[in-house]
Design a protein around this motif. Structure first.
Motif, PDB file in Angstrom:
ATOM      1  N   VAL A 129       0.833  -1.209   0.000  1.00  0.00           N
ATOM      2  CA  VAL A 129       0.000   0.000   0.000  1.00  0.00           C
ATOM      3  C   VAL A 129       0.866   1.256   0.000  1.00  0.00           C
ATOM      4  O   VAL A 129       0.546   2.237  -0.691  1.00  0.00           O
ATOM      5  CB  VAL A 129      -0.958  -0.014   1.209  1.00  0.00           C
ATOM      6  CG1 VAL A 129      -1.715   1.318   1.300  1.00  0.00           C
ATOM      7  CG2 VAL A 129      -1.935  -1.174   1.115  1.00  0.00           C
ATOM      8  N   TYR A 130       1.939   1.254   0.756  1.00  0.00           N
ATOM      9  CA  TYR A 130       2.834   2.408   0.815  1.00  0.00           C
ATOM     10  C   TYR A 130       3.322   2.793  -0.585  1.00  0.00           C
ATOM     11  O   TYR A 130       3.375   3.976  -0.933  1.00  0.00           O
ATOM     12  CB  TYR A 130       4.022   2.093   1.722  1.00  0.00           C
ATOM     13  CG  TYR A 130       5.018   3.221   1.887  1.00  0.00           C
ATOM     14  CD1 TYR A 130       4.828   4.200   2.859  1.00  0.00           C
ATOM     15  CD2 TYR A 130       6.150   3.302   1.083  1.00  0.00           C
ATOM     16  CE1 TYR A 130       5.748   5.237   3.009  1.00  0.00           C
ATOM     17  CE2 TYR A 130       7.065   4.324   1.226  1.00  0.00           C
ATOM     18  CZ  TYR A 130       6.865   5.292   2.196  1.00  0.00           C
ATOM     19  OH  TYR A 130       7.777   6.310   2.340  1.00  0.00           O
ATOM     20  N   ASP A 131       3.649   1.800  -1.398  1.00  0.00           N
ATOM     21  CA  ASP A 131       4.116   2.075  -2.760  1.00  0.00           C
ATOM     22  C   ASP A 131       3.007   2.702  -3.604  1.00  0.00           C
ATOM     23  O   ASP A 131       3.268   3.586  -4.426  1.00  0.00           O
ATOM     24  CB  ASP A 131       4.594   0.782  -3.419  1.00  0.00           C
ATOM     25  CG  ASP A 131       5.746   0.138  -2.669  1.00  0.00           C
ATOM     26  OD1 ASP A 131       6.731   0.849  -2.391  1.00  0.00           O
ATOM     27  OD2 ASP A 131       5.649  -1.059  -2.346  1.00  0.00           O
ATOM     28  N   GLY A 132       1.780   2.242  -3.405  1.00  0.00           N
ATOM     29  CA  GLY A 132       0.665   2.840  -4.121  1.00  0.00           C
ATOM     30  C   GLY A 132       0.452   4.294  -3.733  1.00  0.00           C
ATOM     31  O   GLY A 132       0.156   5.135  -4.586  1.00  0.00           O
ATOM     32  N   ALA A 133       0.617   4.603  -2.445  1.00  0.00           N
ATOM     33  CA  ALA A 133       0.472   5.986  -1.989  1.00  0.00           C
ATOM     34  C   ALA A 133       1.585   6.866  -2.553  1.00  0.00           C
ATOM     35  O   ALA A 133       1.348   8.020  -2.945  1.00  0.00           O
ATOM     36  CB  ALA A 133       0.468   6.032  -0.466  1.00  0.00           C
ATOM     37  N   LEU A 134       2.802   6.337  -2.620  1.00  0.00           N
ATOM     38  CA  LEU A 134       3.896   7.077  -3.243  1.00  0.00           C
ATOM     39  C   LEU A 134       3.582   7.366  -4.709  1.00  0.00           C
ATOM     40  O   LEU A 134       3.847   8.464  -5.213  1.00  0.00           O
ATOM     41  CB  LEU A 134       5.197   6.281  -3.160  1.00  0.00           C
ATOM     42  CG  LEU A 134       6.038   6.383  -1.892  1.00  0.00           C
ATOM     43  CD1 LEU A 134       7.253   5.462  -2.021  1.00  0.00           C
ATOM     44  CD2 LEU A 134       6.493   7.816  -1.621  1.00  0.00           C
ATOM     45  N   ALA A 135       3.032   6.363  -5.393  1.00  0.00           N
ATOM     46  CA  ALA A 135       2.676   6.550  -6.795  1.00  0.00           C
ATOM     47  C   ALA A 135       1.634   7.646  -6.949  1.00  0.00           C
ATOM     48  O   ALA A 135       1.713   8.458  -7.881  1.00  0.00           O
ATOM     49  CB  ALA A 135       2.154   5.236  -7.378  1.00  0.00           C
TER      50      ALA A 135
END
Length: 243
Positions: A129-135
């Motif tokens: 999820v963290y990577d999706g938020a960064l994206a």
């Protein structure tokens, strides 16, 4: 770049969302139909894409907290393209409503996660999820610049630029090593090939170039073996699903 905390990331997302919606509030229907520098895309295409990405990130988080998995975009890449084309021609008010709703959904879902839930897997670059938020942060900041509403790459923060340099290192060809020389900052090296090229200029311009956007603060200079050369060609954007 040192990983930012989830609380810091939520702050960055909120600020980016506010900046985008603030500019969007000023657009007329004619403004939305205007072309951008992205090939074949109007502002309407950009706004439709932003709403689509925000909704996609939200649903990834919604599903993974339930222990379920789902495609990043409804209908995959074909569904992504179709959704953008169907919504691109909407009027300014429709775009405002869609972007506002998608961003509110994403920020609400992400803001309600526990620290453990931020690390749950999602269907985006084999990440969490963290990577999706960064994206989403990346999409909001870069695409606001694409709208050409006075928030170009020259407004990107040092933190965001350093994040982009790290993320976009994957665009450096295998045979190339770039020595980045941002004005008044420490040098950085990306790539590990034998062909060394030095790139000097403002950090915002370096980040914009790596992101495939037009530098706005001055000319970047490239040198190889002490000679001036053209800026090297970069590989495609390092993402399977989102720009």
């Amino acid at each position: 770049m040192t990983e930012i905390s989830t609380a810091q990331l939520m702050d960055r997302l909120g600020a980016a969302a506010d900046a985008l919606t603030g500019k969007l509030a000023l657009l007329s229907d004619a403004d939305v139909r205007a072309a951008t520098e992205l090939p074949g895309w109007t502002r309407g295409h950009v706004l439709a894409h932003v709403a689509n990405v925000a909704g996609a990130v939200a649903r990834q988080a919604e599903y993974t907290v339930r222990g379920e998995s789902i495609e990043f975009y409804d209908g995959g890449q074909g569904g992504r393209t179709q959704a953008i084309e169907m919504a691109a021609g909407h009027g300014a008010q429709e775009h405002r409503a869609a972007v506002d709703a998608a961003l509110a959904r994403a920020l609400t879902v992400l803001g309600g996660l526990s620290q453990e839930q931020w690390r749950l897997p999602i269907n985006y670059r084999n990440g969490v999820v963290y990577d999706g938020a960064l994206a989403l942060w990346r999409e909001l900041v870069i695409h606001l610049s694409d709208l050409d509403l006075g928030r170009g790459p020259e407004t990107w923060s040092q933190e965001f630029c350093l994040y982009l340099v790290d993320f976009l290192a994957a665009r450096v060809p295998a045979d190339t090593r770039l020595k980045l020389l941002p004005l008044a900052l420490a040098p950085m090296t990306v790539g590990d090939g034998d062909h060394a090229v030095s790139i000097s200029g403002m950090l915002t311009d370096i980040a914009a170039w790596l992101a495939g956007r037009t530098p706005t603060m001055g000319s970047l200079r490239a040198e190889a073996a002490a000679d001036s050369v053209d800026l090297p060609a970069l590989l495609p954007w390092p993402s399977a699903l989102a720009k």
